[in-house]
Design an enzyme around this catalytic site. Structure first.
Site, PDB file in Angstrom:
ATOM      1  CG  ASP A   1      -1.954  -1.228   0.817  1.00  0.00           C
ATOM      2  OD1 ASP A   1      -2.389  -1.935  -0.138  1.00  0.00           O
ATOM      3  OD2 ASP A   1      -2.989  -0.839   2.207  1.00  0.00           O
TER       4      ASP A   1
ATOM      5  CE  LYS B   1      -3.505  -6.968   0.331  1.00  0.00           C
ATOM      6  NZ  LYS B   1      -4.330  -5.429   0.108  1.00  0.00           N
TER       7      LYS B   1
ATOM      8  CE  LYS C   1     -11.344  -4.907   0.658  1.00  0.00           C
ATOM      9  NZ  LYS C   1      -9.279  -4.823   0.136  1.00  0.00           N
TER      10      LYS C   1
ATOM     11  N   GLY D   1       0.972  -6.177   5.739  1.00  0.00           N
ATOM     12  CA  GLY D   1       1.297  -4.655   4.871  1.00  0.00           C
ATOM     13  C   GLY D   1       2.372  -4.005   5.423  1.00  0.00           C
ATOM     14  NE  ARG D   2      -0.978  -0.693   8.119  1.00  0.00           N
ATOM     15  CZ  ARG D   2      -2.293  -0.157   8.875  1.00  0.00           C
ATOM     16  NH1 ARG D   2      -1.796   1.049   8.956  1.00  0.00           N
ATOM     17  NH2 ARG D   2      -3.431  -0.171   8.329  1.00  0.00           N
TER      18      ARG D   2
HETATM   19  N1  5IU Z   1      -7.109  -5.198   4.066  1.00  0.00           N
HETATM   20  C1  5IU Z   1      -7.199  -5.954   5.107  1.00  0.00           C
HETATM   21  N2  5IU Z   1      -8.200  -6.277   6.239  1.00  0.00           N
HETATM   22  C2  5IU Z   1      -9.219  -6.591   5.248  1.00  0.00           C
HETATM   23  C3  5IU Z   1      -9.182  -6.886   3.861  1.00  0.00           C
HETATM   24  C4  5IU Z   1      -8.360  -6.358   2.834  1.00  0.00           C
HETATM   25  O1  5IU Z   1      -5.994  -5.309   5.960  1.00  0.00           O
HETATM   26  O2  5IU Z   1     -10.495  -7.186   5.479  1.00  0.00           O
HETATM   27  I1  5IU Z   1     -10.367  -7.370   2.652  1.00  0.00           I
HETATM   28  C5  5IU Z   1      -5.709  -5.328   3.478  1.00  0.00           C
HETATM   29  C6  5IU Z   1      -6.030  -3.294   3.178  1.00  0.00           C
HETATM   30  C7  5IU Z   1      -4.576  -3.654   3.621  1.00  0.00           C
HETATM   31  C8  5IU Z   1      -3.714  -4.299   3.794  1.00  0.00           C
HETATM   32  O3  5IU Z   1      -3.698  -3.640   2.251  1.00  0.00           O
HETATM   33  O4  5IU Z   1      -4.931  -5.277   3.743  1.00  0.00           O
HETATM   34  C9  5IU Z   1      -3.767  -4.745   5.051  1.00  0.00           C
HETATM   35  O5  5IU Z   1      -2.470  -4.040   5.405  1.00  0.00           O
HETATM   36  P1  5IU Z   1      -1.374  -3.684   6.279  1.00  0.00           P
HETATM   37  O6  5IU Z   1      -1.161  -4.965   7.185  1.00  0.00           O
HETATM   38  O7  5IU Z   1      -0.476  -2.750   6.867  1.00  0.00           O
HETATM   39  O8  5IU Z   1      -2.625  -3.507   7.692  1.00  0.00           O
END
Ligand code: 5IU
Length: 471
Positions: free
Chosen positions: A251, A273, A306, A439-440
């Site tokens: 992201d 992703k 989505k 992600g983060r």
């Molecule tokens: N993501 C979520 N939760 C969900 C869905 C998608 O966190 O229920 I559907 C996505 C949003 C982001 C990634 O792109 O997964 C998680 O990122 P972080 O690990 O930085 O929170």
């Protein structure tokens, strides 16, 4: 003759207990087979069985009864009617008990539920019933069984702080059958030898039972041929080759950052992703470079778009606009809110894509209630050529689908906008998910390569842990 001995002899004479060579549910061969279903054909025998169970139940305190399906259901029913104590039933056919109410009947959380079972070997059937009861807030302290085969059940239940009470033990049966002349001393010696040499243990960790998710112990190799969609199978090949079930969520807002993350973490991941619509300088060249990196480092690209609109619009969103998602994404996902038209559109115009359905979300206050999750499962089954898995918090269905969980972090528990994090071990080993989306936890690390390597190992170790003894 003592009443328990008389019961054993009657069970033998009515062929409830048979000696020969039989294959048990656990897959092992046993020289003795006990089929207590037969008791329903002999009302007086059934009454005798229930009265023996009743003798034990009298000494226990509980609010409600639950028979383990199917054989113990009539036992529990008779005990319930006899004692005026209400009963609940577990729906055996609801395999996906992370998602659907699996307990029928009226009950309150914190009521004490006594489990009634006909026969216990390793305790795995009792544990399958325990999970949904605990998930509904019932307290289980004791299990009453007619027969304990003495093959690890008592110890396995003790691990869950549950006491086993049995009317008969295998030793009682063998001794009585010998003394009553039903079996010869040699036959009984052979049976003893078998029982001494074959302890069976249930390898599900206690936490897996408590989570209420169905935790599959099949390996990715075993599941690969079960997956209908070819992207899903390709993904498992990559997972196995790289020993990685880690997905990085990139992201970020510039193409340069996106491409450098893809290059840095590429060797550690099975999937990258993306959110193309947050990249401020997106062009076709970005996707071309991304595809190049995906080939170089051997990962798939999952555009987390989505889709949620009517089929006709989804088709345009997938193929058109400035993103041309269908040209470069291997995996896309969709909400089920608009009905099957969304999935139909994706399955027609995304021939080379695999689809994931959103069955649950990680964010606080998500509206994906169990009935909704169940609908996602049903829809996936209708489009199994295209849909190969779910975004969910754990394993919510059968092993022919894959389960992808976002909201994974090794240190944090959440963010200020409702994200809720779980650690890789809980998500994969306890909740039974297959792929962790991070992600983060990785992209905000000062050393992304090292962070990706740490997460890859944590996720893979959790997968190996889940396979347990059956690895
Ligand atoms: N993501 C979520 N939760 C969900 C869905 C998608 O966190 O229920 I559907 C996505 C949003 C982001 C990634 O792109 O997964 C998680 O990122 P972080 O690990 O930085 O929170």
């Amino acid at each position: 003759m003592h009443s328990l001995e008389a019961l054993i002899v009657e069970l033998y004479d009515k062929q409830v207990i048979q000696v020969g060579s039989f294959k048990l549910k656990s897959g092992i061969t046993s020289p003795i087979y006990i089929d207590l279903r037969v008791t329903i054909s002999y009302p007086s025998l059934l009454r005798r069985v229930v009265s023996c169970l009743q003798d034990i139940c009298r000494s226990l305190s509980y609010d409600i009864l639950c028979g383990v399906p199917y054989t113990a259901l009539p036992f529990a029913t008779l005990l319930s009617v006899e004692n005026g104590i209400p009963m609940v039933m577990r729906r055996k056919e609801v395999k996906d008990y992370g998602t659907k109410k699996a307990i029928e009947g009226v009950f309150q959380p914190n009521q004490v539920c006594l489990i009634i079972e006909d026969l216990i070997t390793s305790g795995s059937s009792v544990l399958e019933t325990l999970g949904p009861l605990v998930k509904e807030g019932l307290l289980v302290k004791d299990v009453v069984v007619l027969l304990d085969r003495e093959q690890g059940g008592e110890d396995n239940l003790a691990k869950h702080n549950i006491r086993l009470h049995s009317v008969l033990k295998m030793t009682d049966i063998l001794e009585t059958l010998k003394h009553s002349g039903r079996l010869s001393a040699e036959q009984v010696d052979e049976l003893y030898h078998y029982f001494r040499s074959t302890p069976i243990s249930s390898s599900l960790p206690p936490s897996a039972i408590k989570s209420g998710y169905k935790v599959h112990q099949l390996s990715f190799e075993q599941r690969l041929p079960l997956i209908r969609n070819k992207v899903g199978r390709r993904l498992l090949e990559i997972v196995l080759k790289k020993q990685s079930n880690l997905i990085v969520a990139a992201d970020v807002t510039t193409s340069q950052e996106l491409l450098s993350i893809a290059d840095e973490v590429g060797p550690q991941i099975c999937v990258l992703k993306t959110h193309a619509d947050i990249i401020q300088d997106w062009t076709d060249s970005v996707s071309e470079q991304l595809v190049h990196l995906a080939k170089l480092h051997h990962f798939l690209i999952f555009e987390d778009r989505k889709f949620a609109d009517i089929g006709n619009t989804v088709e345009l969103q997938l193929t058109g606009g400035i993103f041309h998602i269908a040209h470069w994404a291997d995996i896309v996902n969709a909400h089920i809110i608009a009905g099957p038209g969304t999935i139909e559109a994706l399955s027609r115009s995304a021939e080379h894509c695999g689809v994931l359905l959103l069955a649950q979300m990680s964010s606080k206050g998500s509206l994906t209630v169990p009935e909704y999750t169940q609908k996602a499962l049903e829809m996936a089954k209708q489009y199994e050529d295209a849909v190969f898995g779910f975004i969910s918090l754990g394993c919510i269905g059968e092993p022919n689908f894959l389960y992808f969980t976002p909201g994974v972090h090794l240190q944090e528990r959440g963010d200020s906008l409702g994200q809720q994090y779980t650690d890789p071990e809980t998500v994969i080993a306890v909740q039974g998910s297959d792929m962790a989306i991070v992600g983060r936890g990785i992209i905000q690390s000062s050393d992304r390569r090292k962070a990706a390597s740490t997460y890859r190992k944590a996720c893979w170790d959790a997968y190996l842990q889940r396979l347990g003894d059956d690895k």
